[in-house]
Structures are given as C-alpha cells and as structure tokens.
Design an enzyme around this catalytic site. Structure first.
Site, PDB file in Angstrom:
ATOM      1  N   TRP A   1       0.822  -1.218   0.000  1.00 24.36           N
ATOM      2  CA  TRP A   1       0.000   0.000   0.000  1.00 24.36           C
ATOM      3  C   TRP A   1       0.847   1.254   0.000  1.00 24.36           C
ATOM      4  O   TRP A   1       0.555   2.213  -0.733  1.00 24.36           O
ATOM      5  CB  TRP A   1      -0.999  -0.029   1.158  1.00 24.36           C
ATOM      6  CG  TRP A   1      -1.983  -1.136   0.972  1.00 24.36           C
ATOM      7  CD1 TRP A   1      -2.092  -2.273   1.721  1.00 24.36           C
ATOM      8  CD2 TRP A   1      -2.950  -1.259  -0.077  1.00 24.36           C
ATOM      9  NE1 TRP A   1      -3.068  -3.081   1.205  1.00 24.36           N
ATOM     10  CE2 TRP A   1      -3.616  -2.491   0.111  1.00 24.36           C
ATOM     11  CE3 TRP A   1      -3.325  -0.461  -1.146  1.00 24.36           C
ATOM     12  CZ2 TRP A   1      -4.637  -2.942  -0.738  1.00 24.36           C
ATOM     13  CZ3 TRP A   1      -4.343  -0.892  -2.002  1.00 24.36           C
ATOM     14  CH2 TRP A   1      -4.975  -2.116  -1.791  1.00 24.36           C
TER      15      TRP A   1
ATOM     16  N   ASP B   1      -1.734   6.365   6.400  1.00 20.51           N
ATOM     17  CA  ASP B   1      -2.809   5.547   5.820  1.00 20.51           C
ATOM     18  C   ASP B   1      -3.214   4.521   6.872  1.00 20.51           C
ATOM     19  O   ASP B   1      -2.556   3.504   7.049  1.00 20.51           O
ATOM     20  CB  ASP B   1      -2.288   4.863   4.545  1.00 20.51           C
ATOM     21  CG  ASP B   1      -3.282   3.847   3.980  1.00 20.51           C
ATOM     22  OD1 ASP B   1      -4.374   3.690   4.556  1.00 20.51           O
ATOM     23  OD2 ASP B   1      -2.944   3.201   2.967  1.00 20.51           O
TER      24      ASP B   1
ATOM     25  N   LYS C   1     -12.371  -1.934   6.150  1.00 20.40           N
ATOM     26  CA  LYS C   1     -11.808  -2.863   7.141  1.00 20.40           C
ATOM     27  C   LYS C   1     -12.562  -2.762   8.468  1.00 20.40           C
ATOM     28  O   LYS C   1     -13.105  -3.728   8.948  1.00 20.40           O
ATOM     29  CB  LYS C   1     -10.324  -2.567   7.397  1.00 20.40           C
ATOM     30  CG  LYS C   1      -9.457  -2.692   6.179  1.00 20.40           C
ATOM     31  CD  LYS C   1      -9.391  -4.111   5.678  1.00 20.40           C
ATOM     32  CE  LYS C   1      -8.561  -4.171   4.415  1.00 20.40           C
ATOM     33  NZ  LYS C   1      -8.996  -5.235   3.513  1.00 20.40           N
TER      34      LYS C   1
END
Ligand code: PLP
Length: 285
Positions: free
Chosen positions: A102, A172, A196
């Site tokens: 990511w 993030d 999530k």
C-alpha cells in the site's frame, strides 16, 4: 443463521448488531416510510446522522477541534493522488516510507505530480520488518512524511508514529483506525478506507489538521480540494449517504463496547489466540 469468519483480502466483517439494525431500518427508517438512502442528504434527519457520526468518531479518538473530520468517496486509493496535490507545492519534495504494497502504491500515485523521496524501501520480498530507523533518509524541509502504520497485505506494523518535528506526518490507517486508541495530535493527516473497520468500501474517513488544508494550490479543482470539502461539511456533492449511516452505526457500536481501549484489548487477545494456534515459525518473533 451461520455467519462465517472472513480472513480474505478486501472488505472485512461488520458487527451483526449493525447489520441487523440496517436490515430493520431498510424499508422504514425512523418511521419515515423510506430508507436512509432515499432521503435528502441536506434534510434535517440525514444531517443529524452525519453530525452524530462525526461526534462519535471525535469522541472515540479524542479528535481535537483544530482537526477537520471528512467523510469522502473514492477509497484510500484516491487519496494517494489527492494528498500530494493538497499538501505540497509543485516544486516541493514529499517523503514516503515504503513497508509494503500500500505504501508502494501511494508512492507511485504521488510520483505522478510531485518529486518523491523514498525514505526507505527494503524492496519486494523483504516487506517483513520495518527498516532500521538509522537507515532512513528523510529530506530536510519535506512537505510531509507519509507512511502506512499497518500494511494490510504484507502485515508490517509500525506502532509508534515517527516524529519529524515540523514536517507533518500523514498516515494511511485503512486497517488501523478503530482497532486501538490513536494520539491524533501526532499526525497532520489520518485517512482510512472504510471497508476494514468502519463500513462499506468506497467511503474514506479523513482527519486533517485544519491549517494544512490552506496549502492546496488555488489552481486545484474544488472537487480535489480537502478545504472545499471541509467548508461544505463533506457535502460538496452528494455524499455516500448509506455508507456514512453505516459508519455512524459502527461508531456507536464501538462506543457501546467500551471504546478503543476495549477494542485494542479484544484485538490483542484475538491475535494471541490466532498465533498460539499457528506453528511457532509463523507467529510474531
Ligand atoms: C492499508 C491500505 N491502504 C489502502 C487501501 C486501498 O483502499 P481502497 O481500496 O479503499 O482504495 C487498502 C485496501 O484495503 C489498505 O488496506
């Protein structure tokens, strides 16, 4: 009813109580004869939902007043592109730590518009630990430092936020937010794709120190500007109302469970159970 555990990539499980409430309210929300998706986002009933969701998130995380809370669309990936556009000038360098897939993607989007300095990157096949801090090569005067505290794919976690003095830290937190308490003041910007721990995919929750929003170049279109979204209460265009409503139900549920300290404790116990069931070579060292 048989609910299953989902250990796959992508969206994660939601509390059954939240799903049930959404199901019960689907045809007749608050006795209005419509679902929450079918009312005006500017009408009082939805504004109340939006305000309560923000208030609950602020309470859970202890978000100080000098931070804006935004409920936007486009997931975390859109922010990979918008963060450099908003928080740096074209001639500035932005710093990124790469610890997995990511943060690597965030670098590749930032490179489309800014000069990116990769502070450290152990490289493919080595995303198993955080590179030694002594090896990091930050830029003096970088517009900001970006990292991913929990790399959802590679599993590398950084529990203590780095400190670069006046350089704002952007995190993030797509798979971190709501899993434990966070000291918001250590960050310039926190952002998280919702799927999530918060709710439906597509929604992204942003916590932004207000002064940083002034950095956006005036030439940036309004729809790309966080300051414009903040000014309009995340309603510059039609927001993702159903996702926002679900996020609100999840925040209320987390509060009812006892808040983020309780979540952290539950998560630690879950992890202990999982690792104790795995071969010792796979568990944390
Ligand atoms: C840490 C992290 N960052 C970014 C993303 C991308 O989020 P989205 O698919 O919402 O753009 C994910 C996806 O799950 C993620 O886990």
């Amino acid at each position: 009813m048989k609910r299953i555990f989902n250990f796959s990539a992508g969206p994660a499980t939601l509390p059954v109580e939240v799903l049930r409430q959404a199901q019960e309210e689907m045809l007749d929300w608050q006795g209005r004869g419509v679902s929450v998706m079918e009312v005006s986002h500017r009408g009082k009933p939805f504004i109340k939902v939006a305000e309560q969701a923000e208030a609950d998130l602020r309470e859970l995380l202890g978000v100080p007043a000098e931070y804006a809370v935004l409920f936007l669309q486009g997931g975390a990936t859109l922010q990979f592109a918008l963060l450099p556009m908003n928080f740096s000038q074209p001639e500035q360098t932005v710093d990124y730590l790469v610890t997995g897939a990511w943060s690597k993607k965030a670098v590749s989007e930032a490179k489309a518009c800014r000069k990116v300095n990769v502070v450290a990157d152990p490289g493919e096949g080595h995303y198993t630990t955080v590179p030694d801090r002594a090896q990091w090569k930050p830029t003096s005067g970088a517009a900001y430092f970006h990292y991913c505290p929990n790399e959802t794919i590679h599993g590398v976690e950084i529990s203590t936020p780095p400190d670069f003095g006046d350089t704002p830290v952007i995190a993030d937190m797509s798979s971190t937010l709501l899993s434990r308490p966070v000291d918001v003041r250590k960050f310039g910007v926190i952002y998280a794709g919702a799927q999530k721990n918060i709710g439906p995919s597509g929604l992204v929750v942003m916590i932004i120190r207000r002064d940083l929003m002034d950095r956006a170049p005036a030439s940036l279109p309004n729809i790309f500007k966080y300051s414009a979204h903040a000014k309009e209460g995340s309603m510059l265009n039609t927001p993702a109302t159903f996702s926002w409503y679900i996020a609100g139900l999840v925040f209320a549920w987390v509060r009812k469970q006892g808040g983020l300290a309780r979540m952290a404790d539950v998560n630690r116990r879950k992890a202990e159970k999982l690792y104790s069931a795995w071969p010792p070579s796979i568990g944390p060292g």
